[in-house]
Write a protein that holds these residues in place. Structure first.
Motif, PDB file in Angstrom:
ATOM      1  N   THR A   8       0.854  -1.187   0.000  1.00  0.00           N
ATOM      2  CA  THR A   8       0.000   0.000   0.000  1.00  0.00           C
ATOM      3  C   THR A   8       0.890   1.238   0.000  1.00  0.00           C
ATOM      4  O   THR A   8       1.851   1.316   0.765  1.00  0.00           O
ATOM      5  CB  THR A   8      -0.914   0.011   1.239  1.00  0.00           C
ATOM      6  N   SER A  10       1.056   5.718  -0.326  1.00  0.00           N
ATOM      7  CA  SER A  10       0.393   7.016  -0.246  1.00  0.00           C
ATOM      8  C   SER A  10       1.128   7.944  -1.211  1.00  0.00           C
ATOM      9  O   SER A  10       2.333   8.163  -1.065  1.00  0.00           O
ATOM     10  CB  SER A  10       0.472   7.550   1.187  1.00  0.00           C
ATOM     11  N   LYS A  63       7.032   4.115   1.455  1.00  0.00           N
ATOM     12  CA  LYS A  63       5.559   4.098   1.495  1.00  0.00           C
ATOM     13  C   LYS A  63       4.922   5.397   1.016  1.00  0.00           C
ATOM     14  O   LYS A  63       3.764   5.419   0.656  1.00  0.00           O
ATOM     15  CB  LYS A  63       5.075   3.816   2.920  1.00  0.00           C
ATOM     16  N   HIS A  64       5.656   6.516   1.046  1.00  0.00           N
ATOM     17  CA  HIS A  64       5.096   7.821   0.684  1.00  0.00           C
ATOM     18  C   HIS A  64       5.887   8.402  -0.488  1.00  0.00           C
ATOM     19  O   HIS A  64       7.108   8.511  -0.430  1.00  0.00           O
ATOM     20  CB  HIS A  64       5.159   8.793   1.860  1.00  0.00           C
ATOM     21  N   THR A  99      -7.588   2.501  -2.727  1.00  0.00           N
ATOM     22  CA  THR A  99      -8.054   1.835  -1.508  1.00  0.00           C
ATOM     23  C   THR A  99      -9.349   2.428  -0.977  1.00  0.00           C
ATOM     24  O   THR A  99     -10.113   1.734  -0.312  1.00  0.00           O
ATOM     25  CB  THR A  99      -6.983   1.902  -0.402  1.00  0.00           C
ATOM     26  N   ASP A 100      -9.629   3.681  -1.251  1.00  0.00           N
ATOM     27  CA  ASP A 100     -10.856   4.298  -0.750  1.00  0.00           C
ATOM     28  C   ASP A 100     -12.093   3.806  -1.494  1.00  0.00           C
ATOM     29  O   ASP A 100     -13.124   3.519  -0.890  1.00  0.00           O
ATOM     30  CB  ASP A 100     -10.768   5.825  -0.850  1.00  0.00           C
ATOM     31  N   GLU A 149      -4.212  13.576  -4.458  1.00  0.00           N
ATOM     32  CA  GLU A 149      -3.637  12.785  -3.373  1.00  0.00           C
ATOM     33  C   GLU A 149      -4.435  11.486  -3.270  1.00  0.00           C
ATOM     34  O   GLU A 149      -5.657  11.511  -3.179  1.00  0.00           O
ATOM     35  CB  GLU A 149      -3.702  13.558  -2.059  1.00  0.00           C
ATOM     36  N   LYS A 151      -4.450   7.156  -1.893  1.00  0.00           N
ATOM     37  CA  LYS A 151      -3.887   6.015  -1.194  1.00  0.00           C
ATOM     38  C   LYS A 151      -4.213   4.817  -2.060  1.00  0.00           C
ATOM     39  O   LYS A 151      -5.383   4.545  -2.337  1.00  0.00           O
ATOM     40  CB  LYS A 151      -4.497   5.878   0.198  1.00  0.00           C
ATOM     41  N   ASN A 153      -3.305   0.668  -3.554  1.00  0.00           N
ATOM     42  CA  ASN A 153      -2.818  -0.669  -3.252  1.00  0.00           C
ATOM     43  C   ASN A 153      -2.280  -1.264  -4.543  1.00  0.00           C
ATOM     44  O   ASN A 153      -2.966  -1.266  -5.563  1.00  0.00           O
ATOM     45  CB  ASN A 153      -3.955  -1.525  -2.683  1.00  0.00           C
TER      46      ASN A 153
END
Length: 179
Positions: A8, A10, A63-64, A99-100, A149, A151, A153
């Motif tokens: 995952t 961001s 991760k970011h 993911t949202d 922006e 998030k 996967n």
């Protein structure tokens, strides 16, 4: 080396730069006029497939991801510098899912295939763009837009070249160990 097939991330695209309010004053131009430049565009987040990669290990370590913002405009009709794009190398067979919303954004199936996952914001207009015949000295400028922006996967599809099907105790393991 670990085999990582899901991670995952961001990500954030760059924001656009703000437009400038400026007025030109030169010796032989007594009524100079507006000269505010536009802001630069924000950087994009781009995924590009690479045939040399077989796992998501390189991507999973960080991760970011954040792209660079666009620079603000300045006087004398100078536009701001555009933000630098971030290119992330991923293996072929990767699926990108938001993911949202659980929506599949892109399924990468070809080598050297690239796709903009998050688009950077546009730069704002300077006051030189708002000059009209009625309003010769505008004192307005736009702010830059925000970058996207997300998030996300990442899932790696692992496909076997050959499948071996059979009843239990029929010698599949022995066959594989000898071959």
């Amino acid at each position: 080396m670990k085999f990582i097939d899901s991670t995952t991330l961001s990500i954030k695209a760059g924001n656009g730069g703000m437009g400038c309010i400026a007025f030109l004053r030169e010796k032989f131009r007594p009524k100079g006029g507006p000269s505010g430049g536009d802001g630069g565009h924000g950087g994009n987040i781009i995924f590009k497939t690479n045939s040399n990669l077989i796992t998501l290990q390189d991507v999973a370590l960080k991760k970011h991801y954040r792209a660079y913002d666009g620079a603000n405009g300045s006087g004398n009709n100078r536009h701001g510098k555009n933000g630098k794009d971030i290119v992330i190398a991923i293996p072929v067979g990767t699926i990108v899912v938001n993911t949202d919303t659980e929506q599949v954004l892109k399924d990468f199936t070809k080598v050297n295939e690239s796709f903009i996952i998050a688009k950077g914001g546009n730069g704002g207009f300077g006051n030189a763009r708002f000059k009209t015949q009625r309003q010769t000295a505008p004192r307005i400028a736009n702010d830059g837009q925000q970058g996207e922006e997300l998030k996300i996967n990442l899932e790696l599809k692992v496909l076997a070249d050959v499948g071996l099907v059979g009843f239990p105790n029929s010698g599949k393991s022995t066959f594989i160990s000898k071959v």
